[in-house]
Scaffold this motif. Structure first.
Motif, mmCIF file in Angstrom:
data_model
loop_
_atom_site.group_PDB
_atom_site.id
_atom_site.type_symbol
_atom_site.label_atom_id
_atom_site.label_comp_id
_atom_site.label_asym_id
_atom_site.label_seq_id
_atom_site.Cartn_x
_atom_site.Cartn_y
_atom_site.Cartn_z
ATOM 1 N N TYR A 1 8.778 13.942 -17.862
ATOM 2 C CA TYR A 1 8.331 15.174 -18.512
ATOM 3 C C TYR A 1 8.687 15.230 -20.002
ATOM 4 C CZ TYR A 1 8.731 16.184 -13.530
ATOM 5 O OH TYR A 1 8.666 16.105 -12.167
ATOM 6 N N SER A 2 8.857 14.069 -20.637
ATOM 7 C CA SER A 2 9.232 14.059 -22.053
ATOM 8 C C SER A 2 8.029 13.894 -22.976
ATOM 9 C CB SER A 2 10.245 12.940 -22.325
ATOM 10 O OG SER A 2 9.671 11.670 -22.053
ATOM 11 N N GLY A 3 6.847 13.635 -22.413
ATOM 12 C CA GLY A 3 5.672 13.472 -23.245
ATOM 13 C C GLY A 3 5.814 12.292 -24.192
ATOM 14 N N SER A 4 5.519 12.543 -25.463
ATOM 15 C CA SER A 4 5.582 11.481 -26.477
ATOM 16 C C SER A 4 6.826 11.575 -27.352
ATOM 17 C CB SER A 4 4.328 11.539 -27.359
ATOM 18 O OG SER A 4 4.251 12.797 -28.025
#
Length: 393
Positions: A182-185
């Motif tokens: 869930y950290s994305g980019s």
């Protein structure tokens, strides 16, 4: 029939079937793990390694004397008790952790060699890293708390790198990680892999004097530095720097400076190289002299990553554990460096790290003035070195 009773019967039947189909554990402890005290790598190999200093160093990347001192200091805080089975002894906990750092193997690999559960090894490494940091960080990794400490660092850079009034080299390096959920980019850096940044400053003896671990891979060195405790203490006057001093054979006092690469914004605390376009002879000489001194932080990263192969692959632990591992490795690097020195071949390459991106173009007028004075000094008879002209072409 009462619908509530029907639902209760359906639930009871479902859980009964699930219980019957559940695979029963064949062992409380697998026979391979039961044999740890007889067949485990620590029990079979450690005593043999203690008979050969060179082999011991190759295995743990520290001398027998340094290992014994470290385990003696950690023994009491790593000691466990268990009424039902023999606990893993502190010396074996330390050995497993060091072997994990040195080889870069996974918990599963160590599980087979040391005859310990993979989850047990994970818990051991997490605990040992935290205990090492708690016990030793004030002793082995701390900013000088007096002017005398800074003057010793400056004298080292002046004697070994011909760069006066330098109190440290600073740089940021990307440490590869597995992307957190869930950290994305946030952790995806400009080289298209996931990382966290280790921002570090060192002295001329390849020892860290400051580290900041855990910034997002998307962050630039300059932004990380501005949010760091080092920047705050420097600008709040909490760090006691020596007063400005004239460069050798000159009369005008100049402040003590930290040197960095082009990723840092220039200021009255940081010196960075001139931009590469339209360089004059004087600017080329300054860039060469600064690069010659700045190589110490690159070599420090290189020594640590070549010693601890854990930096040669993406770390697949949780983010808090990854940060704890990096901090423990930096501290152990200093601990080993002070006691056992280093091998010259370890300074020749930098593996396991990648340069941070230069995204800052801010210039400080006072920083530009200071840099110009250093560059004028390096081309003057008082500050030049005989070989510098042949190194810039």
């Amino acid at each position: 029939m009462n619908p509530f009773a029907v639902n209760a019967l359906i639930c009871a039947r479902y859980f009964l079937r699930k219980r019957r189909n559940r695979r029963r554990r064949r062992y409380h402890v697998h026979p391979i793990l039961v044999e740890r005290l007889l067949e485990g790598e620590f029990c079979k190999l450690f005593s043999r390694l203690q008979e050969d200093e060179e082999k011991f160093f190759d295995y743990f990347k520290m001398s027998i004397r340094s290992f014994d001192e470290l385990q003696a200091r950690l023994h009491d805080i790593l000691k466990h008790s268990n009424m039902f089975r023999a606990p893993v002894q502190p010396i074996e906990r330390l050995a497993v952790t060091l072997r994990y750092f040195v080889t870069g193997e996974t918990f599963k690999d160590l599980h087979f060699s040391y005859r310990l559960g993979a989850s047990t090894i994970g818990e051991i490494i997490k605990e040992v890293c935290k205990k090492i940091w708690t016990l030793l960080h004030e002793e082995c990794l701390s900013i000088p708390n007096s002017q005398e400490g800074w003057l010793r660092i400056a004298a080292g850079f002046e004697n070994t790198a011909n760069f006066p009034n330098c109190i440290g080299c600073i740089d940021g390096k990307h440490v590869r990680i597995i992307c957190p959920k869930y950290s994305g980019s946030l952790y995806s850096n400009y080289k298209k892999f996931y990382s966290i940044v280790l921002l570090a400053m060192c002295d001329c003896d390849y020892r860290y004097t400051y580290i900041n671990v855990g910034a997002y891979g998307t962050d630039s060195d300059s932004n990380i530095f501005r949010r760091s405790s080092l920047f705050t203490k420097l600008h709040n006057g909490e760090i006691i720097l020596p007063p400005p001093k004239p460069l050798p054979h000159t009369t005008e006092p100049l402040p003590y400076m930290i040197i960095g690469d082009a990723a840092f914004g220039i200021s009255n605390k940081i010196l960075r190289p001139y931009a590469r376009s339209n360089l004059t002879h004087k600017k080329k000489i300054f860039n060469y002299r600064l690069s010659r001194a700045r190589r110490y932080i690159e070599s420090t990263f290189g020594i640590m990553s070549n010693k601890f192969k854990i930096f040669h692959r993406p770390m697949n632990t949780s983010l808090p554990n990854t940060i704890a591992i990096i901090k423990a490795c930096c501290l152990l690097h200093n601990y080993i460096r002070e006691r056992d020195g280093y091998r010259i071949q370890d300074t020749l390459t930098v593996l396991g790290f990648d340069q941070s991106l230069n995204t800052n173009s801010n210039n400080s007028r006072s920083g530009d003035t200071i840099r110009d004075k250093f560059s004028n000094y390096f081309v003057s008879p008082a500050g030049s070195v005989p070989w510098q002209d042949t190194c810039i072409f």
